[in-house]
Design an enzyme around this catalytic site. Structure first.
Site, PDB file in Angstrom:
ATOM      1  N   GLY A  12       0.881  -1.281  -0.025  1.00  0.00           N
ATOM      2  CA  GLY A  12       0.100  -0.038  -0.154  1.00  0.00           C
ATOM      3  C   GLY A  12       0.852   1.113  -0.145  1.00  0.00           C
ATOM      4  CG  ASP A  18       6.378   5.846   8.015  1.00  0.00           C
ATOM      5  OD1 ASP A  18       7.430   5.941   8.189  1.00  0.00           O
ATOM      6  OD2 ASP A  18       5.325   6.284   8.669  1.00  0.00           O
ATOM      7  CB  SER A  19       3.824   3.398   2.425  1.00  0.00           C
ATOM      8  OG  SER A  19       4.178   4.441   1.555  1.00  0.00           O
ATOM      9  CG  MET A  38      -5.708   1.872  -1.590  1.00  0.00           C
ATOM     10  SD  MET A  38      -5.813   1.294   0.068  1.00  0.00           S
ATOM     11  CE  MET A  38      -4.302   1.271   0.730  1.00  0.00           C
ATOM     12  CB  CYS A 102      -9.567   3.985   7.624  1.00  0.00           C
ATOM     13  SG  CYS A 102      -8.844   4.160   6.040  1.00  0.00           S
ATOM     14  CB  CYS A 198      -6.795  10.687   6.188  1.00  0.00           C
ATOM     15  SG  CYS A 198      -8.310   9.795   6.171  1.00  0.00           S
TER      16      CYS A 198
END
Length: 382
Positions: A12, A18-19, A38, A102, A198
């Site tokens: 993701g 971080d991702s 996403m 989420c 978010c």
């Protein structure tokens, strides 16, 4: 279908550091992978949505790593599964935690389904948490960096989801993650972490919420019923909040900060008191909605463990009683401050996250009084 049989893991990609590092570590380990960005919130025209910037950064990172990237729009699913609940909870005077929903409804449901549709076996994210497998089941563990640990937000995951998930950052500190990103010249290495909810971003929370919930001004009172101000809408505030009250000097009261200590949605009254240690914010017991257990069942009908009633809280010792209807009655060893209905109670046994539940009510003085009044009215209607 965009089938890619050579892909085993889909990361993701949020457009953050971080991702980005999660994908880097997997690629360096030889994992056949792809990224997926996403979109969870449709642009509302305010100019505050960072989705376009995040998407560009995700594309740049995947280009740097030499891995394919895919895109999915989950904004409809997010509205139905997360945002509608968020609004309903605020309208009821509670304070929800959309990040928990989420994770359960989008990132570890629709995202996981999308990864499987791409031919992958599992997903990976940049969450700070760990998973291990013992005695035939998956366990969700705290991250090595307790300051960044996100197991609190992941407590609604189950065995099937954890068995198909990797958390490559679980053993790292945040400063190590940024150093790895900088050494690899990833374009997100210095990008600021996103904060807050978010879909609200950097904009004013009350202004955003007022777009969906019509504001109804009302009285601000102290615990003795004395009017000390006016609020723009009771659901804009949460227990323990200090900012945004705009209470001036009150005759007979010292010039000390005011804190929200209760919300009477039915009467449209916000109750405040002075001092962060006010007894009106203290509670020792709480009751929850139906609990979720990561192992599939509670460890016992009654047991001792530790708990958090908010993110980054220190562990608090408590005794948990599992009721026949699946709800929990929890007693803490010492009083807790500003335990808030709508937020999550998350339970731990050492490093292992056991699961949790949404807080329904507490024995804080004013809430308990209101509950008792409501019960009397229902038992002896006028």
């Amino acid at each position: 279908m965009e089938a890619h049989r050579s892909i085993r893991t889909v990361v993701g990609m949020s457009g953050g550091v971080d991702s980005s590092v999660a994908a880097l570590l997997l690629r360096e380990g030889g994992e056949p992978l792809a990224g997926l960005f996403m979109q969870n919130w449709a642009d509302d025209g305010s100019g505050d949505c960072r989705a376009d910037e995040d998407r560009r950064d995700a594309v740049a990172v995947c280009g740097r790593l030499g891995i394919p990237i895919h895109f999915r729009d989950f904004s409809r699913e997010y509205w139905d599964g997360v945002f509608a609940h968020f609004l309903a909870e605020y309208a009821a005077g509670r304070t929800p935690n959309p990040d928990v929903l989420c994770n359960r409804e989008i990132k570890f449901k629709h995202f996981l389904d999308a990864a499987h549709a791409l031919g992958a076996e599992r997903i990976a994210t940049g969450h700070y948490a760990r998973v291990d497998h013992a005695n035939g089941r998956a366990r969700l563990l705290r991250a090595a960096d307790r300051n960044k640990d996100q197991s609190y937000f992941l407590h609604q995951l189950g065995q099937a989801q954890l068995a198909a998930t990797l958390f490559p950052l679980g053993h790292l500190r945040k400063d190590e993650v940024r150093r790895i990103a900088q050494d690899a010249a990833l374009p997100t290495h210095a990008k600021k972490d996103s904060t807050g909810i978010c879909f609200i971003g950097e904009r004013d929370f009350s202004e955003f919420l007022a777009r969906y919930l019509p504001a109804k001004p009302g009285e601000i009172r102290d615990p003795q019923g004395r009017v000390v101000g006016e609020h723009p809408g009771v659901f804009f505030f949460t227990l323990g909040q200090r900012e945004g009250l705009h209470i001036g000097g009150v005759r007979g009261r010292e010039a000390a900060p005011w804190y929200v200590v209760d919300k009477d949605v039915g009467g449209n009254v916000l109750v405040v008191d002075q001092g962060s240690d006010t007894p009106y914010l203290q509670s020792t017991t709480l009751h929850t909605e139906n609990a979720h257990w990561i192992a599939g069942a509670p460890p016992a009908a009654r047991f001792d463990c530790t708990a958090q009633t908010r993110y980054r809280q220190h562990d608090e010792a408590c005794t948990v009683q599992v009721r026949d209807d699946g709800t929990l009655a929890v007693a803490f060893s010492r009083p807790q401050r500003a335990v808030t209905p709508g937020q999550s109670l998350v339970l731990y046994d050492g490093e292992e996250c056991l699961g949790g539940a949404v807080i329904a009510r507490t024995d804080a003085p004013l809430e308990a009084r209101r509950q008792a009044d409501t019960s009397r009215q229902e038992t002896h209607p006028a």
